[in-house]
Design an enzyme around this catalytic site. Structure first.
Site, PDB file in Angstrom:
ATOM      1  N   ASP A  62      -8.629  -6.818  -4.273  1.00 49.60           N
ATOM      2  CA  ASP A  62      -8.242  -5.476  -3.812  1.00 49.60           C
ATOM      3  C   ASP A  62      -8.835  -4.441  -4.764  1.00 49.60           C
ATOM      4  OD1 ASP A  62      -6.953  -3.124  -3.074  1.00 49.60           O
ATOM      5  OD2 ASP A  62      -4.952  -4.001  -3.012  1.00 49.60           O
ATOM      6  N   ARG A  96     -11.572   6.954   9.708  1.00 52.63           N
ATOM      7  CA  ARG A  96     -11.069   5.585   9.763  1.00 52.63           C
ATOM      8  C   ARG A  96     -12.120   4.581   9.285  1.00 52.63           C
ATOM      9  NH1 ARG A  96      -6.803   2.182   9.414  1.00 52.63           N
ATOM     10  NH2 ARG A  96      -6.967   0.413  10.819  1.00 52.63           N
ATOM     11  N   SER A 111       0.845  -1.200   0.000  1.00 50.93           N
ATOM     12  CA  SER A 111       0.000   0.000   0.000  1.00 50.93           C
ATOM     13  C   SER A 111       0.882   1.253   0.000  1.00 50.93           C
ATOM     14  CB  SER A 111      -0.938  -0.049   1.216  1.00 50.93           C
ATOM     15  OG  SER A 111      -1.986   0.866   1.081  1.00 50.93           O
ATOM     16  N   HIS A 171      -7.930  -5.402  -0.020  1.00 50.09           N
ATOM     17  CA  HIS A 171      -6.635  -4.746   0.157  1.00 50.09           C
ATOM     18  C   HIS A 171      -5.923  -5.238   1.407  1.00 50.09           C
ATOM     19  CE1 HIS A 171      -3.670  -1.639  -0.433  1.00 50.09           C
ATOM     20  NE2 HIS A 171      -3.901  -1.122   0.764  1.00 50.09           N
ATOM     21  N   ASP A 172      -6.680  -5.469   2.461  1.00 49.60           N
ATOM     22  CA  ASP A 172      -6.102  -5.896   3.735  1.00 49.60           C
ATOM     23  C   ASP A 172      -5.329  -7.206   3.640  1.00 49.60           C
ATOM     24  OD1 ASP A 172      -6.347  -4.025   5.658  1.00 49.60           O
ATOM     25  OD2 ASP A 172      -7.957  -5.007   6.783  1.00 49.60           O
TER      26      ASP A 172
END
Lengths: 393, 393
Positions: free
Chosen positions: B333, B237, B167, B366-367
């Protein structure tokens, strides 16, 4: 049958600016006609603001109900008195258009829980003399439809020729076919699904938290304090707005283009055009929409889950339906992806219902249902015309 | 060469809780060694907090720099003193792991602009004696890398065996290969791209607006007023967190499951598990992260556009590079989709660089680059081992 909304009602729900604008008809339902809500309480009295276009025929068989989306209103084919902009579906509804007002009688009402004249959280709670705020029970899509059914009955119409709507409007269309299958001849659910996905709930929850984090929200009682949670609501709108567009469309329209400058500003002002665009979307939205209504509308969508009412078997919701369905999805819509739409089609097939399905190829994302998409218009035109023939119109 | 951060520094940047926790080494750079920033100003003095694992070999050829992501820290392989959790890449870095600390000397530093010990907006501006707040110039990915290069030099290392990160960390990896090609033997940019897309800028802008809408933000000077914009930062967040997960993963993990109840609550508390999960993510984040740093980190990512520095020709950024690249993307992602990663691979191919590319099939979004993904670990292991052989390690 209908009356002008009171000045007070409009002042609370739309701000004082509205008081000078032309207003729509309003259907009022008194203590003898309460709205039974899914929350287990009755809403009474309540009112529904609506507009009609075209003329109801003698046997009252040509009525089309148009259902609006989350932040929509009951001005799909006429200028909004709030924004001054043309109706949000004026490309679809009008003389000679896919929904031809020289042939059909078109009805569109502001949903219950909304902020454009129908009873919502900004309306006065008769028990307190103050705006409901969060005192209004949570409204569901089924409640919205139940209220619409009362309006349609009030207008003297037994069976709707068609019900049409996109996004949250599409949810209402589906709910109509489940709650009142015998009262809907044809249904056009567009860019929608039979439930709200986990990701969609997540984005809505972010928006609600943004509103409720704004100290001017005042626990939902901001009207009493002469405040409006504009900042929080703008952030909520910005978040939602990103989900209405596709990554492709954003890249094509804005890319990394800079705003009013040749180079990066090395600060936190809007450097990129996409930033200015979003800020503008947020700022203009708060002028036309009530923050508590935003909470109620998003909650209604999150709660929507037709299969949940039928032990998880979506097809059972549609068993025995005689309604003709035309489902439309947009290829780049990631809020209600084609798969979500197709899941409804599969359930309709399993229930042996009459259904056609069109996926429109576009890069414009969820918003495509509000944009100039000739293929989409043609699909509506074709389906409505053939349904009209079947109905003898 | 390194020293403990002062109590004051930590108090400002992490809150008083941190003062009692073990702290990492810090490299301090005085007036004679300013950091030249892309904003056109010098940052001086400044400091970099970092950690190392393993032992530097005699010819200093076994160093691997690990670059952290937006909200990461310099504890990839050891317990974070702030959260008490194991290192965020402890599955990848350690003895016998893909990045084997019995073989390699691993360095990880907190980025400039961050809030974990390196100079950032919470640090004291020597000119005013108060925290920088927005007085700190906007930091770029290139600035972060420039500072890392100074740290690496300070540690006596000329050439890094490898640079790796996901990232925003992957952006730093790419920038390393462009800014200091001769100092990077192997590069592993993971789940990243050569630029931030319009959609990614959009989501970041929403987050920044959420922070800046919080009255406790106080124009960035909240420390001076004894406040923290916790609500705004939590909303930021939450928004970002949704983008880190895939729709599939959300549906699989949470679906429409209800929280602590058999039925809907008909209110605005967290009804759905996804809501509780997001609220928890927001609430715990504000305890460990500084709001202004969040603004700076997101801005750095938004500004990132390697091709922009080369007249739009990405391949030109890599011409003549002798670095070996291994690019890794994750199939679900949508923040850095495989296509964005592949665009870098195509540019590397066009520049005749040595590059391998792996797309890991996963539904975790993405994580995934932070999760237990055996195929991903195997890809890193294989590439690092073969690069080590080529390097004679």
């Amino acid at each position: 049958m209908s009356a002008e909304p009171s000045r007070e009602q409009l002042d609370y729900s739309l701000g004082s600016r509205e008081a000078n604008e032309p207003s729509s008809p309003v259907a009022r339902f008194g203590p003898d006609e309460p709205l039974h809500l899914d929350a287990g309480r009755d809403l009474s009295p309540f009112q529904i603001a609506y507009n009609t276009y075209g003329t109801l025929n003698a046997d009252k068989s040509n009525a089309i109900l148009v259902c609006h989306a989350l932040t929509g209103d009951h001005y799909p084919a006429s200028r909004s008195p709030v924004t001054g902009k043309p109706g949000w579906w004026s490309s679809i509804i009008g003389e000679g258009k896919p929904i031809d007002t020289s042939k059909y009688f078109v009805i569109c009402s502001n949903v219950i829980g909304g902020c454009m004249g129908s009873t919502g959280p900004a309306s006065i709670d008769p028990a307190t003399g103050k705006p409901y705020g969060l005192g209004l029970p949570v409204i569901t899509i089924r409640d919205m439809v139940r209220a619409q059914a009362m309006l349609v009955k009030r207008l003297g119409i037994d069976t709707l020729f068609a019900v049409i709507g996109g996004s949250m409007g599409g949810m209402q269309v589906l709910q109509w076919t489940v709650s009142y299958p015998e009262r809907v001849f044809a249904a056009l659910p567009i860019a929608t699904g039979a439930r709200h996905s986990s990701q969609n709930i997540a984005f809505h929850e972010v928006g609600r938290q943004a509103v409720m984090a704004d100290p001017d929200w005042q626990g939902g009682r901001y009207f009493e304090f002469g405040k409006r949670p504009h900042k929080g609501l703008a952030v909520a709108r910005m978040t939602a707005h990103v989900t209405y567009l596709s990554e492709m469309a954003l890249q094509r329209k804005f890319g990394r283009n800079l705003q009013d400058r040749d180079q990066l500003g090395f600060g936190f002002d809007a450097d990129f055009q996409i930033e200015s665009y979003l800020r503008h979307q947020g700022m203009t939205f708060v002028d036309r929409f009530d923050a508590n209504s935003y909470l109620y509308m998003t909650r209604a969508m999150d709660y929507f889950d037709i299969a949940g009412d039928y032990d998880g078997r979506l097809a059972n919701a549609f068993r025995g339906s005689k309604t003709r369905f035309c489902m439309v999805s947009f290829s780049s819509d990631w809020l209600f992806p084609t798969e979500e739409n197709r899941a409804v089609v599969h359930a309709l097939n399993a229930a042996a219902a009459s259904v056609s399905f069109v996926e429109i190829d576009t890069d414009r994302g969820h918003d495509a249902f509000l944009l100039d998409e000739p293929e989409f218009f043609a699909a509506i035109d074709g389906f409505v015309s053939s349904a009209a023939t079947a109905r003898g119109l």
